[in-house]
Design a protein around this motif. Structure first.
Motif, PDB file in Angstrom:
ATOM      1  N   ASP A   1      -0.813  13.400  -5.816  1.00  0.00           N
ATOM      2  CA  ASP A   1      -1.384  13.899  -4.572  1.00  0.00           C
ATOM      3  C   ASP A   1      -0.253  14.044  -3.562  1.00  0.00           C
ATOM      4  OD1 ASP A   1      -2.769  14.386  -2.204  1.00  0.00           O
ATOM      5  OD2 ASP A   1      -4.482  13.174  -2.810  1.00  0.00           O
ATOM      6  N   TYR A   2       0.299  15.251  -3.462  1.00  0.00           N
ATOM      7  CA  TYR A   2       1.445  15.463  -2.592  1.00  0.00           C
ATOM      8  C   TYR A   2       1.061  15.506  -1.122  1.00  0.00           C
ATOM      9  CZ  TYR A   2       4.281  16.434  -6.701  1.00  0.00           C
ATOM     10  OH  TYR A   2       4.954  16.328  -7.882  1.00  0.00           O
ATOM     11  N   GLU A   3      -0.200  15.756  -0.823  1.00  0.00           N
ATOM     12  CA  GLU A   3      -0.631  15.728   0.577  1.00  0.00           C
ATOM     13  C   GLU A   3      -0.569  14.309   1.125  1.00  0.00           C
ATOM     14  OE1 GLU A   3      -4.424  17.143   3.364  1.00  0.00           O
ATOM     15  OE2 GLU A   3      -4.513  17.309   1.186  1.00  0.00           O
ATOM     16  N   ASP A   4      -1.136  13.364   0.390  1.00  0.00           N
ATOM     17  CA  ASP A   4      -1.060  11.966   0.811  1.00  0.00           C
ATOM     18  C   ASP A   4       0.369  11.445   0.751  1.00  0.00           C
ATOM     19  OD1 ASP A   4      -3.758  12.038   1.185  1.00  0.00           O
ATOM     20  OD2 ASP A   4      -4.274  10.920  -0.637  1.00  0.00           O
ATOM     21  N   LEU A   5       1.130  11.891  -0.251  1.00  0.00           N
ATOM     22  CA  LEU A   5       2.526  11.470  -0.349  1.00  0.00           C
ATOM     23  C   LEU A   5       3.318  11.913   0.873  1.00  0.00           C
ATOM     24  CD1 LEU A   5       4.812  10.247  -2.136  1.00  0.00           C
ATOM     25  CD2 LEU A   5       5.171  12.552  -3.029  1.00  0.00           C
ATOM     26  N   THR A   6       3.110  13.138   1.325  1.00  0.00           N
ATOM     27  CA  THR A   6       3.800  13.631   2.518  1.00  0.00           C
ATOM     28  C   THR A   6       3.383  12.855   3.760  1.00  0.00           C
ATOM     29  OG1 THR A   6       3.911  15.845   1.540  1.00  0.00           O
ATOM     30  CG2 THR A   6       4.237  15.675   3.914  1.00  0.00           C
ATOM     31  N   ALA A   7       2.093  12.559   3.871  1.00  0.00           N
ATOM     32  CA  ALA A   7       1.621  11.787   5.031  1.00  0.00           C
ATOM     33  C   ALA A   7       2.229  10.380   5.040  1.00  0.00           C
ATOM     34  CB  ALA A   7       0.100  11.713   5.014  1.00  0.00           C
ATOM     35  N   VAL A   8       2.324   9.760   3.880  1.00  0.00           N
ATOM     36  CA  VAL A   8       2.922   8.426   3.805  1.00  0.00           C
ATOM     37  C   VAL A   8       4.416   8.490   4.127  1.00  0.00           C
ATOM     38  CG1 VAL A   8       3.462   6.524   2.236  1.00  0.00           C
ATOM     39  CG2 VAL A   8       1.196   7.540   2.215  1.00  0.00           C
TER      40      VAL A   8
ATOM     41  N   ARG B   1       0.829  -1.211   0.000  1.00  0.00           N
ATOM     42  CA  ARG B   1       0.000   0.000   0.000  1.00  0.00           C
ATOM     43  C   ARG B   1       0.861   1.257   0.000  1.00  0.00           C
ATOM     44  NH1 ARG B   1      -5.430  -0.852   1.058  1.00  0.00           N
ATOM     45  NH2 ARG B   1      -5.959  -3.009   1.606  1.00  0.00           N
ATOM     46  N   ILE B   2       1.952   1.228   0.757  1.00  0.00           N
ATOM     47  CA  ILE B   2       2.880   2.363   0.750  1.00  0.00           C
ATOM     48  C   ILE B   2       3.482   2.529  -0.633  1.00  0.00           C
ATOM     49  CG2 ILE B   2       5.099   3.168   1.634  1.00  0.00           C
ATOM     50  CD1 ILE B   2       4.344   1.953   4.333  1.00  0.00           C
ATOM     51  N   GLY B   3       3.926   1.438  -1.236  1.00  0.00           N
ATOM     52  CA  GLY B   3       4.507   1.519  -2.572  1.00  0.00           C
ATOM     53  C   GLY B   3       3.527   1.998  -3.620  1.00  0.00           C
ATOM     54  N   GLU B   4       2.277   1.576  -3.518  1.00  0.00           N
ATOM     55  CA  GLU B   4       1.265   2.034  -4.473  1.00  0.00           C
ATOM     56  C   GLU B   4       1.057   3.540  -4.368  1.00  0.00           C
ATOM     57  OE1 GLU B   4      -3.477   1.333  -5.549  1.00  0.00           O
ATOM     58  OE2 GLU B   4      -2.629   0.648  -3.638  1.00  0.00           O
ATOM     59  N   MET B   5       1.003   4.067  -3.156  1.00  0.00           N
ATOM     60  CA  MET B   5       0.817   5.503  -2.978  1.00  0.00           C
ATOM     61  C   MET B   5       1.999   6.288  -3.544  1.00  0.00           C
ATOM     62  SD  MET B   5      -1.176   7.885  -1.883  1.00  0.00           S
ATOM     63  CE  MET B   5      -2.335   6.995  -0.825  1.00  0.00           C
ATOM     64  N   LEU B   6       3.214   5.806  -3.315  1.00  0.00           N
ATOM     65  CA  LEU B   6       4.388   6.495  -3.835  1.00  0.00           C
ATOM     66  C   LEU B   6       4.445   6.440  -5.353  1.00  0.00           C
ATOM     67  CD1 LEU B   6       7.130   5.281  -1.292  1.00  0.00           C
ATOM     68  CD2 LEU B   6       5.816   7.393  -1.242  1.00  0.00           C
TER      69      LEU B   6
ATOM     70  N   TRP C   1       0.504  -2.393  13.681  1.00  0.00           N
ATOM     71  CA  TRP C   1      -0.944  -2.205  13.754  1.00  0.00           C
ATOM     72  C   TRP C   1      -1.306  -0.715  13.690  1.00  0.00           C
ATOM     73  CZ3 TRP C   1      -1.921  -7.051  13.070  1.00  0.00           C
ATOM     74  CH2 TRP C   1      -1.080  -8.000  13.640  1.00  0.00           C
ATOM     75  N   THR C   2      -0.533   0.112  14.372  1.00  0.00           N
ATOM     76  CA  THR C   2      -0.777   1.557  14.288  1.00  0.00           C
ATOM     77  C   THR C   2      -0.491   2.082  12.897  1.00  0.00           C
ATOM     78  OG1 THR C   2      -0.119   1.721  16.616  1.00  0.00           O
ATOM     79  CG2 THR C   2      -0.256   3.770  15.350  1.00  0.00           C
ATOM     80  N   ALA C   3       0.551   1.548  12.258  1.00  0.00           N
ATOM     81  CA  ALA C   3       0.883   1.985  10.905  1.00  0.00           C
ATOM     82  C   ALA C   3      -0.235   1.639   9.925  1.00  0.00           C
ATOM     83  CB  ALA C   3       2.193   1.341  10.467  1.00  0.00           C
ATOM     84  N   ARG C   4      -0.822   0.466  10.068  1.00  0.00           N
ATOM     85  CA  ARG C   4      -1.920   0.096   9.179  1.00  0.00           C
ATOM     86  C   ARG C   4      -3.140   0.996   9.401  1.00  0.00           C
ATOM     87  NH1 ARG C   4      -2.191  -4.347   6.334  1.00  0.00           N
ATOM     88  NH2 ARG C   4      -4.431  -4.494   6.685  1.00  0.00           N
TER      89      ARG C   4
ATOM     90  N   VAL D   1      -5.662   7.181   3.319  1.00  0.00           N
ATOM     91  CA  VAL D   1      -6.364   6.880   2.074  1.00  0.00           C
ATOM     92  C   VAL D   1      -7.800   7.379   2.108  1.00  0.00           C
ATOM     93  CG1 VAL D   1      -7.156   5.007   0.577  1.00  0.00           C
ATOM     94  CG2 VAL D   1      -4.882   4.904   1.597  1.00  0.00           C
ATOM     95  N   SER D   2      -8.431   7.317   3.283  1.00  0.00           N
ATOM     96  CA  SER D   2      -9.861   7.629   3.362  1.00  0.00           C
ATOM     97  C   SER D   2     -10.161   9.106   3.566  1.00  0.00           C
ATOM     98  CB  SER D   2     -10.503   6.825   4.499  1.00  0.00           C
ATOM     99  OG  SER D   2      -9.897   7.138   5.741  1.00  0.00           O
ATOM    100  N   LEU D   3      -9.208   9.877   4.091  1.00  0.00           N
ATOM    101  CA  LEU D   3      -9.487  11.286   4.365  1.00  0.00           C
ATOM    102  C   LEU D   3      -9.449  12.119   3.086  1.00  0.00           C
ATOM    103  CD1 LEU D   3      -7.545  12.032   7.675  1.00  0.00           C
ATOM    104  CD2 LEU D   3     -10.002  11.760   7.356  1.00  0.00           C
ATOM    105  N   GLY D   4     -10.083  13.272   3.137  1.00  0.00           N
ATOM    106  CA  GLY D   4     -10.081  14.200   2.017  1.00  0.00           C
ATOM    107  C   GLY D   4      -8.845  15.085   2.037  1.00  0.00           C
ATOM    108  N   HIS D   5      -8.929  16.218   1.344  1.00  0.00           N
ATOM    109  CA  HIS D   5      -7.807  17.127   1.213  1.00  0.00           C
ATOM    110  C   HIS D   5      -8.060  18.423   1.977  1.00  0.00           C
ATOM    111  CE1 HIS D   5      -7.526  14.569  -2.478  1.00  0.00           C
ATOM    112  NE2 HIS D   5      -6.271  14.524  -2.103  1.00  0.00           N
ATOM    113  N   ALA D   6      -6.941  19.095   2.263  1.00  0.00           N
ATOM    114  CA  ALA D   6      -7.049  20.388   2.941  1.00  0.00           C
ATOM    115  C   ALA D   6      -7.587  21.460   2.008  1.00  0.00           C
ATOM    116  CB  ALA D   6      -5.678  20.800   3.492  1.00  0.00           C
ATOM    117  N   PHE D   7      -7.283  21.345   0.702  1.00  0.00           N
ATOM    118  CA  PHE D   7      -7.765  22.306  -0.280  1.00  0.00           C
ATOM    119  C   PHE D   7      -9.074  21.817  -0.886  1.00  0.00           C
ATOM    120  CE2 PHE D   7      -3.048  23.102  -0.920  1.00  0.00           C
ATOM    121  CZ  PHE D   7      -3.052  24.259  -0.148  1.00  0.00           C
ATOM    122  N   PRO D   8     -10.086  22.655  -1.024  1.00  0.00           N
ATOM    123  CA  PRO D   8     -11.293  22.246  -1.761  1.00  0.00           C
ATOM    124  C   PRO D   8     -11.000  22.134  -3.256  1.00  0.00           C
ATOM    125  CG  PRO D   8     -11.441  24.552  -1.117  1.00  0.00           C
ATOM    126  CD  PRO D   8     -10.205  24.025  -0.459  1.00  0.00           C
ATOM    127  N   ARG D   9     -11.888  21.471  -3.980  1.00  0.00           N
ATOM    128  CA  ARG D   9     -11.632  21.222  -5.399  1.00  0.00           C
ATOM    129  C   ARG D   9     -11.638  22.498  -6.219  1.00  0.00           C
ATOM    130  NH1 ARG D   9      -9.991  20.743  -9.470  1.00  0.00           N
ATOM    131  NH2 ARG D   9      -9.831  18.967 -10.901  1.00  0.00           N
TER     132      ARG D   9
END
Length: 489
Positions: free
Chosen positions: A118-125, A53-58, A140-143, A150-158
């Motif tokens: 998506d650099y926001e998710d990339l930074t979080a990962v 999952r980490i590799g897919e996001m990157l 377990w915490t990492a998962r 993956v489930s949260l939205g973005h800080a910037f609106p569309r």
């Protein structure tokens, strides 16, 4: 006789009871071993799933295959999967692990579903990976955190992303020397392109058709403005929006994969870039045909035309604003926007100085990219984002997309301009290689330089106005060195 048989029966009964107890204990031990084996297999499966999952996001965010492979291996090694095999291609990631030679290996495969930057998710990962490697979080915490990312939205609106694309197109118009009218028309076209492409992407249309629509919209809007009394150069309007359409193509990632030995992924990314560029050409040609049919001729549309601009602040400002707007459109953290703009402006200054000095386009682009790679590592560490978030937006104004567009257009026309098309494509290839190799070389040099500077800072720790007020102890220095030697740190 009865007295003799009675002790023997009692002894036999005792032996039978002991055998039953031993058998029960053996069953309990076997069940315990089976339970432990199942728990170990489950933990291996969950660890491999986290790595994938980490590799897919990157990978979907534009990271190079070498970086994705190294990150997955670092996380796997740290969580107990030492010696795991990782394979990364353009469309799929696989990971296998075998605990011993006589056991069947475990293999998991995960396909890349989408490629939205998506650099926001990339930074979080990236922060999650660092927390795993420093033992701040367990498996377990990492998962749980990965599922939250993956489930949260973005800080910037569309709608903020649409505005960012408009600002980027206007800044590119300034960078090309088109003036206020060209920038305004390019911004309006960018808004239309973004909304139409968003609607088409929700219908699951391939990216090629999105690029066709973008090229057609830019051309038709330029024709509509040219039909009015407003004086505007349609070539510059189309050129500004072409850079907008080419900004998200992973051309630098393709060259990086080729330099690091991932030729399959590099070839796939190059084909994707060529198909996207071909879609732009088809869209521009379609727009010209419609404009001619409506009696609104565009005249000679020059692909990749530049305006006459001699104001250095305008060039630097246009490059800086366009890179910053691109980072916002890709959901980069707010704290990284201004550093991206300043880095791009400095790199544009380096490129302009070399160009004035008589160096070729590839040499100037390579020097600017080297500066970006050298600075991006330190800047990213200050604002706590991956260096990719700083480097890729800063590279956008120097991308050879215009040369690719010019070359393919001339090749499509045929005749005497074929040689010009081949020359333009060769220029684009040389610039792309210079950009990618310059950034990578800058990153390679920046990392050891930062480590040496940190060690020097520790040795010189004394009376200071800010920062730590005491030098590190010997035990703290040994712990710090061990943390530096950890994989992926």
């Amino acid at each position: 006789m009865d007295q003799i048989e009675q002790p023997e029966a009692a002894a036999e009964w005792a032996r039978g009871g002991a055998r039953e107890v031993a058998a029960a204990q053996a069953r309990e031990e076997a069940e315990q071993r089976a339970h432990e084996e199942a728990e170990r297999a489950r933990e291996v499966h969950l660890t491999m799933d986290l790595c994938l999952r980490i590799g897919e996001m990157l990978l979907s965010s534009g990271a190079g295959a070498a970086d994705v492979t190294a990150t997955m291996r670092s996380v796997g090694d740290h969580l107990g999967l030492r010696g795991a095999e990782v394979d990364v291609t353009f469309t799929a990631l696989s990971m296998s692990f075998q605990r011993s030679a006589d056991e069947v290996p475990t293999l998991l495969v995960r396909h890349v579903q989408q490629r939205d930057i998506d650099y926001e998710d990339l930074t979080a990962v990236d922060h999650l990976v660092r927390d795993v490697l420093t033992d701040h979080v367990d498996l377990w915490t990492a998962r749980t955190r990965m599922a939250t990312i993956v489930s949260l939205g973005h800080a910037f609106p569309r709608w903020a992303v649409t505005i960012a694309w408009a600002v980027m197109a206007a800044a590119v118009g300034v960078f090309l020397g088109g003036g206020a009218v060209v920038s305004a028309v390019a911004a309006v076209a960018a808004v239309l392109i973004d909304r139409v492409q968003l609607l088409m992407s929700r219908r699951r249309l391939p990216f090629f058709y999105l690029q066709v629509a973008g090229g057609a919209i830019a051309t038709l809007l330029a024709a509509a403005v040219a039909a009015t009394p407003i004086e505007v150069d349609p070539s510059l309007v189309v050129t500004a929006n072409i850079i907008l359409l080419l900004a998200g193509i992973g051309l630098m990632g393709a060259v990086q994969d080729a330099l690091t030995g991932f030729y399959l992924t590099s070839g796939a990314r190059l084909i994707e870039a060529m198909m996207s560029t071909a879609g732009i050409i088809a869209g521009v040609g379609f727009g010209i045909s419609i404009a001619d049919g409506l009696g609104v001729p565009l005249g000679q549309l020059v692909p990749g035309k530049l305006g006459s601009i001699s104001d250095l602040p305008a060039v630097l400002g246009g490059a800086a604003v366009s890179a910053a707007a691109f980072s916002v459109a890709c959901y980069a953290p707010r704290r990284a926007v201004v550093p991206v703009a300043l880095t791009t402006a400095a790199a544009a200054l380096v490129s302009q100085v070399l160009t004035v000095g008589g160096f070729g386009r590839a040499a100037a682009a390579g020097a600017a990219a080297f500066f970006i790679g050298l600075v991006a590592y330190a800047v990213a560490g200050r604002v706590k984002v991956p260096p990719l978030v700083v480097a890729v937006p800063a590279i956008v104004p120097f991308l050879p997309g215009l040369s690719i567009y010019r070359g393919l257009t001339f090749l499509a026309e045929g005749g005497t301009v074929v040689s010009q098309g081949i020359l333009a494509l060769m220029t684009a290839i040389s610039v792309a290689i210079a950009l990618a190799s310059g950034v990578i070389l800058g990153e390679y040099l920046a990392q050891p330089v930062k480590r040496e500077a940190r060690r020097l800072e520790n040795r010189l720790a004394g009376p200071r106005l800010v920062g730590p007020f005491r030098a590190m102890t010997r035990a703290e220095r040994r712990a710090f060195k061990r943390s530096e030697q950890r994989p992926g740190d």
